[in-house]
Design an enzyme around this catalytic site. Structure first.
Site: not given
Ligand code: DGJ
Length: 731
Positions: A478, A548
């Protein structure tokens, strides 16, 4: 595919099966001009397209008007500050502060195969799959050689471009702008299509007119970004999904980019794509080479659909390297939306137990398992297991999950550092920052200066030690904030403008190193959702978290824009709970599943708390995934209707390459009162073969399904959906 050079007229002709690209060496000085890019043509002698027989003629015949020539001539790699006032593809600053650069033909090579781009991701192919032309150009005054690199492929109508800049002088030179491609062409009736977005709303399609002057999209956020996307297309006015001319351009890079079209006084277009020049200044010492990332170009005379399918084939066959690219990926359950930071071993194991029963194959432990990370204010950089949460340790958890028959995956955000972390307390200078200026916080975190070898080494060791410590088969990598305060203590005063590009190279180096050490690892890139969904990342990870936003209806637009360029096999898509955590919408569980099936498929919910009726649907959905995933992963994608356009319903189809199997996804977003049933026309079928709808008795010929269509009855309520599966009747 072929590349030839007709020496008698100085013309290069590059051909794919259905497209041609022609370049001419013009006039005694050797200007490298663009002649043609479009559907396949047979002739090579088309130098008239450069209009050099018009006034004001070439410089050898009319040097008093040299500037007029330079300001109109279609240049393959336009220089700067010598008479072409359109946008330059290359700009420099020499040791005396001068900026002029003008590139002329020096030589060329044609070869089979495709050379690697040092340190950069790029498409690839074997000697028999592609050919490459390298044209060396030179500015003799500067001692600067620029090699223009073009490759063509046998199986896809794609031409790639990149270039390298070599300093063959005795003094240093600074590169201040570099476009990997520049294409001069006539404006016919093209509109510009780009992918625009925001966090949780990535890659929505956006059309605009091309007015006079410069029209562009770009990112100088240090990553390709949620906001703009390193893709653009010129789409002719009457183009549809299946008809009309479309040119697509996509940047194989994960950092700052500029994609620009300039319409000039003569209604010509100059189309360019490259690293964004903002904050960019790269020193090239004598003998050094700077390599610019690759642009992939597709010309389709069969609408947007053919462009998309070409990109899907290109990336599936010539960019994604993972051993997983041809495999069904494990159906995962991720605990992010299930627990956020509030979990422990028992909680994760309870999810895993229930998930196993439902047919799920891998548990992914997301953010919060390390350091003192109980919310997003602390802990990044401290990559040691928080045993208060994971009592028994990581290996115990992974072993228990494995014993249940599930694989185990883990989340990292390796490029970041929290100000509240042991790492920051020990190494405050490891964060990207400008001395004496407090750096901007985003999500209460800073970005690590991974351009420094010791910082890279720390990250590499942290990730690799964890991966060695247990049977971890998947990593979600990430990146949750963008770059600001560009300053590195390891770069000199003249070199601070190198930071953003060096940062991207460092990300590539780290991921390459991890993959070399763990070749069977399934890597999924992610950046606050889909801010790094780009071809550069696809070189390292066969799938990327798309957004997300897991709401099935918002996902229709996000996934439509994403699938415009990227194969469904790369699109991370999960089923989550309702009301949806981002938009609060309530959609049927079936629809959430049907929409996620057009991606890598998984769940992002607390399965132990799911209502019984929804829980019971999971085994049905996981079975559907196994049934359809090969088709979704390998098939041809046809966009049939777009909810983003009609605001009522969405429909797309995936058909196997042998045309024997078709899956249609139909989503009725809004029910319309007192309206007819809808007729949906399929695409890409064999017109002379008969297809049986799985659930029905009726058998239709392909031509009937494509021209007359199928009937979809209205469904009761909004957000309803159905999958329609046809198979060819043999014999
Ligand atoms: C952003 C990601 O897109 C989410 O799926 C998740 O992993 C969060 N970060 C965690 O902080």
């Amino acid at each position: 595919m072929n590349i030839v050079f007709d020496e008698s007229i100085g013309v290069f002709k590059l051909d794919t099966s259905n497209t041609s690209y022609l370049i001419g060496i013009v006039d005694e000085e050797g200007f490298v001009g663009h002649l043609y890019y479009g559907p396949y043509i047979s002739d090579t002698d088309i130098a008239y397209l450069a209009r050099i027989n018009e006034n004001p003629f070439v410089p050898s015949a009319n040097n008093r008007d040299r500037g007029s020539f330079l300001d109109t001539f279609p240049m393959e790699m336009p220089g700067s500050n010598v008479g072409d006032y359109r946008e330059s593809a290359i700009e420099i600053e020499d040791v005396n502060g001068h900026t002029a650069v003008s590139l002329l033909y020096k030589g060329h090579r044609i070869r089979n195969g495709k050379p690697k781009l040092t340190g950069l991701p790029a498409t690839f192919g074997a000697e028999e799959d592609c050919m490459t032309l390298e044209i060396d150009t030179i500015d003799k005054t500067l001692g600067l050689e620029v090699t223009l690199r073009y490759s063509v492929f046998k199986d896809v109508d794609v031409i790639t471009r990149s270039c390298s800049v070599k300093n063959v002088s005795e003094t240093t030179v600074f590169l201040t702008r570099i476009s990997s491609m520049s294409l001069d062409m006539d404006q016919e009736d093209y509109r510009l299509l780009t992918l625009h977005g925001s966090w949780a709303r990535e890659r929505h399609m956006d059309y605009r007119e091309i007015g006079y002057g410069r029209t562009n999209v770009g990112s100088f956020r240090g990553e390709s970004s949620h906001q703009e996307h390193p893709f653009m297309a010129l789409v002719s006015e009457k183009a549809t999904q299946e008809t009309g001319r479309v040119y697509g351009f996509n940047f194989v890079y994960s950092g700052n980019f500029l994609a620009q079209v300039e319409k000039n006084q003569f209604d010509n277009l100059r189309v360019q794509m490259g690293i964004h020049p903002k904050n960019f200044k790269f020193e090239i010492c004598p003998g050094e080479v700077f390599t610019a990332p690759e642009v992939t170009m597709v010309c389709s005379d069969k609408g947007l659909g053919y462009m998309s399918r070409t990109y899907h084939d290109l990336y599936r066959n010539h960019l994604i390297r993972s051993p997983y690219k041809e495999k069904e990926r494990p159906i995962l359950i991720n605990n992010w939306e299930a627990t956020y930071f509030d979990f422990d071993t028992d909680k994760l194991l309870s999810i895993a137990r229930e998930a196993k029963d439902a047919g799920i194959e891998m548990l992914v432990m997301d953010d919060g398992w390390f350091g003192n990370r109980n919310d997003d204010n602390s802990g990044l950089g401290d990559w040691f297991v928080n045993e208060k949460k994971l009592h028994g340790g990581l290996k115990y958890l992974v072993d228990e999950v494995n014993k249940l028959g599930l694989k185990f995956g883990i989340w990292f955000e390796p490029e970041m550092i929290s100000p509240d972390s042991a790492l920051y307390r020990a190494h405050p200078d490891w964060a990207i920052a400008i001395p004496d200026r407090t750096p901007c916080r985003l999500r209460n975190q800073f970005v690590l200066d991974i351009t420094r070898a010791e910082v890279r080494e720390y990250i590499y060791r942290s990730v690799s030690d964890i991966l060695h410590s247990a049977n971890i088969e998947y990593v979600k990598w990430d990146m949750n904030r963008q770059l600001t305060d560009l300053g590195s203590v390891s770069l000199g005063k003249e070199n601070q403008g190198e930071l953003s590009h060096r940062y991207v190279l460092a990300v590539y180096e780290l991921q390459e190193r991890i993959l070399c050490e763990f070749p069977n690892l399934l890597l999924e890139n992610c950046s606050g959702g889909g801010a790094r969904f780009d071809p550069g990342m696809l070189y390292y990870s066969p799938q990327i978290w798309c957004s997300d936003d897991t709401d099935a209806i918002e996902r229709l637009s996000i996934q439509e824009g994403t699938a415009l360029v990227y194969p469904l096999s790369s699109i991370g898509a999960h089923v989550s709970v309702c009301p949806n955590h981002t938009v609060g919408r309530v959609t049927p569980f079936e629809t959430r599943g049907n929409v996620a099936l057009a991606g890598t498929f998984g769940y992002e919910l607390d399965i132990t708390k799911l209502p019984k009726e929804e829980r019971e649907l999971i085994p049905i959905q996981t079975a559907m995934y196994h049934k359809y995933n090969k088709l979704v992963r390998e098939g041809d994608y046809y966009r049939i209707a777009s909810y983003a356009e009609n605001h009522l319903y969405d429909c797309y189809e995936v058909i196997s390459k042998d045309k024997k199997e078709v899956l249609v996804t139909y989503v009725q977003v809004l029910n319309q009162p007192n309206s007819h049933s809808r007729i949906i026309k399929l695409a890409g079928l064999n017109p002379n073969m008969r297809y049986r709808e799985e659930e029905g008795e009726i058998i239709y010929y392909g031509d009937t399904l494509m021209h007359a269509g199928i009937q979809i009855q209205n469904m009761w309520g909004d957000f309803q959906s159905k999958l329609i599966h046809f198979t060819m009747v043999e014999g």
